[in-house]
Design a protein around this motif. Structure first.
Motif, mmCIF file in Angstrom:
data_model
loop_
_atom_site.group_PDB
_atom_site.id
_atom_site.type_symbol
_atom_site.label_atom_id
_atom_site.label_comp_id
_atom_site.label_asym_id
_atom_site.label_seq_id
_atom_site.Cartn_x
_atom_site.Cartn_y
_atom_site.Cartn_z
ATOM 1 N N LYS A 31 0.435 -1.338 -0.232
ATOM 2 C CA LYS A 31 -0.172 0.313 0.366
ATOM 3 C C LYS A 31 1.041 1.127 0.375
ATOM 4 N N LYS A 34 0.981 6.316 3.892
ATOM 5 C CA LYS A 34 -0.459 7.087 4.856
ATOM 6 C C LYS A 34 0.222 8.209 4.891
ATOM 7 N N GLY A 124 -4.264 4.248 13.393
ATOM 8 C CA GLY A 124 -3.831 3.648 12.102
ATOM 9 C C GLY A 124 -2.281 3.912 11.896
ATOM 10 N N TYR A 126 -0.097 1.857 14.115
ATOM 11 C CA TYR A 126 0.243 0.713 13.883
ATOM 12 C C TYR A 126 1.111 0.555 12.312
ATOM 13 N N SER A 127 -0.555 0.276 11.585
ATOM 14 C CA SER A 127 -1.279 -0.540 10.243
ATOM 15 C C SER A 127 0.605 0.181 8.861
ATOM 16 N N MET A 130 3.643 -0.938 10.343
ATOM 17 C CA MET A 130 3.410 -2.299 9.394
ATOM 18 C C MET A 130 3.607 -2.327 7.906
ATOM 19 N N ASN A 131 2.887 -1.933 7.421
ATOM 20 C CA ASN A 131 2.825 -1.329 6.059
ATOM 21 C C ASN A 131 4.406 -1.263 5.381
ATOM 22 N N SER A 157 -5.760 -10.373 17.769
ATOM 23 C CA SER A 157 -4.532 -10.337 17.207
ATOM 24 C C SER A 157 -4.228 -11.616 16.383
ATOM 25 N N ILE A 160 -6.809 -10.434 13.246
ATOM 26 C CA ILE A 160 -6.424 -9.557 12.518
ATOM 27 C C ILE A 160 -5.655 -9.892 11.014
ATOM 28 N N HIS A 161 -5.016 -11.432 12.087
ATOM 29 C CA HIS A 161 -4.421 -11.702 11.037
ATOM 30 C C HIS A 161 -5.019 -13.243 10.604
#
Length: 199
Positions: A31, A34, A124, A126-127, A130-131, A157, A160-161
């Motif tokens: 992605k 951000k 957002g 942490y996302s 991670m991204n 968690s 989510i995974h």
């Protein structure tokens, strides 16, 4: 009386469990980062100075050891300070909860100690961290997959995974000063595993 209670506590068996999950990097959908945030790969204590002051005392020595072993801290900055991060581990990953040093396959990197500042959670960050980490690993390294570590009781968690494959189950059983470990190789997905009760 206090001594007796302490001794009785030692007699009570205790155990910790951990799932090792794998994310393939080859079919990872990357992605765009951000916008409005700054991203950096920390390779020294100076790079993560704003993180160290936010974490407990032990964190500085822990981070120093991680850097000395060649690991990186993928960080997201807001207002000039780290608000979220995740660490990589390239050769092995020590899992303190199960007191186990996992030697990683040559084509696997692990990520651990994901953290977000309490004031910046559920926004957002942490996302984004991670991204940033996974995208960088996919584009700039030859690693084929990433290991994640999740406790079975962490249902959020796991949810989510749920699309990740579980490759290993680790369990530490302690009674008195004795430790027993169980290591089980697995090949299933979280979604199906959440319906089972592994002990």
């Amino acid at each position: 009386m206090r001594l007796i209670k302490s001794k009785l506590r030692d007699l009570k068996p205790a155990y910790e469990r951990m799932y090792v999950l794998e994310q393939s990097l080859s079919n990872l959908k990357t992605k765009e980062p951000k916008s409005g945030l700054e991203y950096k790969i920390g390779k020294s204590l100076d790079d993560i100075a704003s993180l160290i002051v936010q974490r407990p005392r032990w964190y500085k020595n822990w981070a120093k050891k991680r850097f000395s072993e060649g690991n990186y801290c993928y960080s997201v900055f807001a207002d000039g300070k780290i608000v979220s991060c995740i660490w990589t581990s390239f050769d092995s990953a020590f899992l303190p909860n199960v007191d186990y040093n996992l030697i990683l396959p040559k084509n696997i990197v692990s990520v651990l100690d994901g953290w977000t500042s309490p004031d910046h959670r559920k926004l957002g960050y942490y996302s984004a961290a991670m991204n940033f980490c996974l995208t960088n690993l996919k584009r700039k390294t030859d690693y084929q997959g990433v290991y994640f570590f999740i406790r079975p009781e962490n249902i959020i968690s796991l949810s989510i995974h749920k699309n990740l494959k579980v490759v290993l189950y680790l369990r530490l059983f302690k009674i008195l000063n004795l430790k027993f470990r169980k290591k089980v190789e697995m090949d299933c997905y979280i979604e199906s595993l959440m319906k089972l009760n592994i002990k």
